[in-house]
Structure formats: structure tokens, C-alpha cells
Design an enzyme around this catalytic site. Structure first.
Site, mmCIF file in Angstrom:
data_model
loop_
_atom_site.group_PDB
_atom_site.id
_atom_site.type_symbol
_atom_site.label_atom_id
_atom_site.label_comp_id
_atom_site.label_asym_id
_atom_site.label_seq_id
_atom_site.Cartn_x
_atom_site.Cartn_y
_atom_site.Cartn_z
ATOM 1 N N LYS A 145 0.853 -1.206 0.000
ATOM 2 C CA LYS A 145 0.000 0.000 0.000
ATOM 3 C C LYS A 145 0.887 1.253 0.000
ATOM 4 C CE LYS A 145 -2.678 3.406 1.873
ATOM 5 N NZ LYS A 145 -2.249 4.711 2.386
ATOM 6 N N ASP B 98 -5.141 4.937 -15.616
ATOM 7 C CA ASP B 98 -6.167 4.147 -14.924
ATOM 8 C C ASP B 98 -5.543 3.505 -13.678
ATOM 9 O OD1 ASP B 98 -7.929 2.190 -14.090
ATOM 10 O OD2 ASP B 98 -8.360 1.433 -16.102
HETATM 11 C C1 MEV Z 1 0.619 4.769 4.927
HETATM 12 O O1 MEV Z 1 -0.212 5.360 3.958
HETATM 13 C C2 MEV Z 1 1.610 3.826 4.275
HETATM 14 C C3 MEV Z 1 2.471 3.015 5.260
HETATM 15 O O2 MEV Z 1 1.638 2.309 6.179
HETATM 16 C C4 MEV Z 1 3.279 2.051 4.431
HETATM 17 C C5 MEV Z 1 4.052 1.025 5.227
HETATM 18 O O3 MEV Z 1 3.630 0.672 6.348
HETATM 19 O O4 MEV Z 1 5.068 0.546 4.689
HETATM 20 C C6 MEV Z 1 3.359 3.904 6.077
#
Ligand code: MEV
Length: 425
Positions: A266, A282
Site C-alpha cells: 500500500k 487508470d
Molecule cells: C501509509 O499510507 C503507508 C504506510 O503504512 C506504508 C508502510 O507501512 O510501509 C506507512
């Protein structure tokens, strides 16, 4: 003229108009393009030609990330994102990576996969053999669907039959590999599939159903690599060597544990999506491709590799599908996306894909470096405190001072910010 550099020291402290002027000069934006940045780019009338039932437009903050050096070329990275810290973090990581010579990137040819679902096939082996035997004819049919892509050097690259078992019986899935050049290629490949399907049905004695691209674009991969000298990773609490080891440990955690891998990935997509959105591509396709690719070996895992190399420095690498284009879709229609592409200055879809892979790698480094050293809350709290100070009515010159005080008191609260402002006056 001096060499263009993506180093922008002090940029964040400038008023927005000054920042726009610097970027306009950097990217050679004309008056109309510069105006797109200072006014909202997409009009409701333009939006009305893009989707149905339009009411208006939805804005996101657009910024540029600094410090990117990719294959010895400087890039400023336009990013559209609502989350605080993303741009500051990625610019910080890009600066560290720059200290080790920047990113080295590569990519495959921009080959998309399309799928034709064939059912009621009487003899799977014979059907697969017929597809193989008629490959040249089938590729020519696919090529005939898009003379422009063909002229630009794209077109069919392979036809691959894949028998599968499903809950409703066996199916023959026929893959078309199609080089879509600088287009994302969804339309091109879907058109080619629809053209191919009747002949596939004939050759297999089957019945075709779905004809659609696959977002698991594993024939269209982008890779970015970097090496950061360990000493550059030092923080007040950790030596560079310790920080490098802790980052390696963080990555090993994400490789081994899907719960961590989801968050790790993420963080990668925080950066990639922001560029995908800014350039009018996209982002659902990119998200789908990235997460499907992360499970390609049967278990969901991290998209990056970070490890301490034989010199004690930190080596990082990412590879993921990157189905992005520079022609077609919103890239050419959305005025802000057009300006973002000009700021980015890429010449081809593979170059765009490689830049995005580099952004993902840098965004990931920023996250896991912070997580494995100071933690991310400190930085977040600082930004949050600025927002609270602003909400309390602090003037531009007072925001930072009030925010610092809130952080020092560990009391990031709008009423406390108002009190501090009253004391100020
Ligand atoms: C937050 O948007 C993204 C993080 O949680 C990514 C990660 O934990 O590596 C900081």
C-alpha cells in the site's frame, strides 16, 4: 543554460504562485499550460465528455516530488494525492537514492495480455494444437484490428492456449499478447480480441464467451533498482549500518507475512497511484496488476527487495506490471494530466512505467526507513499540527510556530492552538 536539476531546496517554503513559476520555467510551460495549474484544470464541460451524469469535478491536491535522478536524467514528479507526507517522504527518499547515483530502471516491451474464454471444447488437446498451428493467421487477424499501432511498431506478439478447470467445467483460455506501444491499450486489445474470437471458435469447435484484457499485465513489467550508501541512512538514533539492517528486516517481514505485505505494498502504491492519477492513467488497472502480481508465486508477498549488499550498503529493487499510456484515455483529454506529462518530460510509455516503478521504490524506502527508525507518527504529527494550526486561524507566518508548540506539548488540539494564538496577540 545550466543543466536541469530536480533538486529544489526550499521549494516547500515558497508561496504557491512562486512554485508554479519555477515549475513552468523548468518544464517550459506556456501561458495556457501555466494557467491550468493555477486554476482548476478540468472544466465541467470537459468532464461531461468523459463520463455520464456529470455534476462537476472532484479536486485533489497536485504537487511535485523533487530529487529524482533516473538513468542519469533528472525528473520532477507530478503527484495527485490527498495524504499528507507522501510528497515530502518520497522526495526525501529520492535524495538518499540520488546520493548513491540515482535509480537504474528497465522495462519489457509494452505487451498487454487479452483473454478469450472458450467453452464446450470437444477435444482440448486438438483445440490447443489447432491454435498453435494457426498462430500466424491468428496474429494477422489481431494485427488487422489496429493499423495505427501496427504502423508504430506494435501489434500481436503471441497467441497462447491455456486449458483450465473451473466450477462449471473445463475451458480453453486463449491469450493474445499484443504490443500496444504508447497506449495503455485496453481499447486496442479488446478490439483485437473481438475480431479474433469467431476464428478461435471455429478452430477449437468451441463457443466463446468473454473477450477482455487481463490486468495481470505480467508481460508489461517495469523494474527500478538503487543502492544507497549506508552512511546516508544514519539517523540521530541509529548508525547508517544499523538503519540499513533494520530496513532489510522490515522488508523480510513483508516478504514473509501477507498482513505486513499488504501495508508495505500500500505504501508503494501511495507513490505510484499519485503519479498514475496525475498523468490521467487508470489507477484501478495499476492497483489490480500490482496486487495480482504480488501473489504470482502462490502467496501474497512484498513487491520490493531491500538488502544490505556485500559493501554494507542498502540495495533496493522493485518489479511490477505497469500498464500505463501516454496517448488515449484521460492523458490527452484532461488538461492537468497533459501539463503533468509535460512536467514529467517522458518520451514513451515504457519510460513513464519506469519512472513510476522508481517512485514506488522510493516511496517504500521512505516508509520502511521511517518505520524502522523514528516511526512515522512524528512526521505525520508535525503535518497534522500544521493543519490544526491553520484550522485555528493561524496566519501563514504563525502556522509553523504554533504547530511546533503543539507538537512539543503533545497536545495537537484546535482549542489549544486558538489559545496559543490569543497569547500571541
Ligand atoms: C501509509 O499510507 C503507508 C504506510 O503504512 C506504508 C508502510 O507501512 O510501509 C506507512
Amino acid at each position: 543554460m545550466t543543466e536541469k536539476t530536480s533538486r529544489l531546496p526550499g521549494f516547500y517554503k515558497l508561496p504557491i504562485e512562486k512554485r508554479i513559476a519555477i515549475i513552468a520555467e523548468w518544464a517550459g510551460l506556456d501561458e495556457a499550460e501555466t494557467a491550468v495549474l493555477s486554476h482548476n484544470g478540468l472544466t465541467a464541460t470537459q468532464a461531461d465528455t468523459m463520463i455520464e451524469n456529470v455534476l462537476g469535478t472532484f479536486e485533489l491536491p497536485l504537487g511535485v516530488a523533487a530529487n529524482f535522478l533516473i538513468n542519469d536524467k533528472d525528473y520532477l514528479i507530478p503527484m495527485a494525492v490527498e495524504e499528507p507526507s507522501v510528497l515530502a517522504a518520497v522526495s526525501h527518499a529520492a535524495k538518499l537514492i540520488r546520493a548513491g547515483g540515482g535509480f537504474q530502471t528497465s522495462s519489457t516491451e509494452p505487451v498487454m495480455i487479452g483473454q478469450i474464454q472458450v467453452l464446450d471444447v470437444p477435444d482440448m488437446a486438438a483445440a490447443s494444437a489447432a491454435i498453435h498451428a494457426h498462430k500466424a493467421e491468428l496474429m494477422a487477424i489481431a494485427d488487422g484490428s489496429d493499423p495505427i499501432i501496427l504502423k508504430l511498431g506494435g501489434g500481436a506478439r503471441d497467441i497462447v492456449p491455456r486449458p483450465i478447470e473451473t466450477a462449471v467445467g473445463p475451458m480453453l483460455i486463449v491469450h493474445l499478447h499484443f504490443d500496444t506501444r504508447d497506449a495503455m491499450g485496453a481499447n486496442a486489445i479488446n478490439t483485437a480480441l473481438e475480431r479474433l474470437a469467431p476464428r478461435i471458435a471455429e478452430l477449437t469447435n468451441g463457443r466463446t464467451n468473454l473477450r477482455i484484457l487481463s490486468n495481470l499485465a505480467d508481460q508489461r513489467l517495469a523494474t527500478a533498482r538503487c543502492t544507497i550508501p549506508a552512511e546516508k541512512l544514519a539517523t540521530p538514533d541509529f548508525s547508517g549500518t544499523e538503519a540499513a539492517r533494520r530496513i532489510e528486516e522490515a522488508n523480510a517481514f513483508a516478504i514473509a507475512d501477507p498482513y505486513r505485505a499488504a501495508t508495505h505494498n500500500k505504501g508503494i502504491m501511495n507513490g505510484i497511484d499519485a503519479v498514475v492519477i496525475a498523468t490521467g492513467n487508470d489507477w484501478r488497472a495499476i492497483e489490480a496488476g500490482a496486487h495480482a502480481y504480488a501473489v504470482k508465486d502462490g502467496r501474497y508477498t512484498a513487491l520490493t527487495d531491500w538488502h544490505v549488499n556485500e559493501n554494507g550498503d542498502l540495495y533496493g529493487e522493485i518489479t511490477l506490471p505497469m500498464a500505463v499510456g501516454m496517448v488515449g484515455g484521460a492523458t490527452k483529454v484532461h488538461p492537468t494530466a497533459r501539463v503533468a506529462m509535460k512536467i514529467l518530460g517522458v518520451q514513451s510509455a515504457p519510460e513513464l512505467a519506469e519512472v513510476m516503478a522508481a517512485v514506488g521504490l522510493a516511496q517504500n524506502l521512505a516508509a520502511i526507513k521511517a518505520l524502522s527508525t523514528v516511526g512515522i507518527q512524528k512526521g505525520h504529527m508535525r503535518l497534522h499540527a500544521r493543519q490544526v494550526a491553520m484550522a485555528a486561524g493561524a496566519s501563514n507566518s504563525a502556522i509553523q510556530r504554533i504547530a511546533n508548540q503543539l507538537v512539543a506539548e503533545k497536545n495537537i488540539n484546535v482549542n489549544r492552538a486558538k489559545e496559543l494564538l490569543t497569547i500571541d496577540n
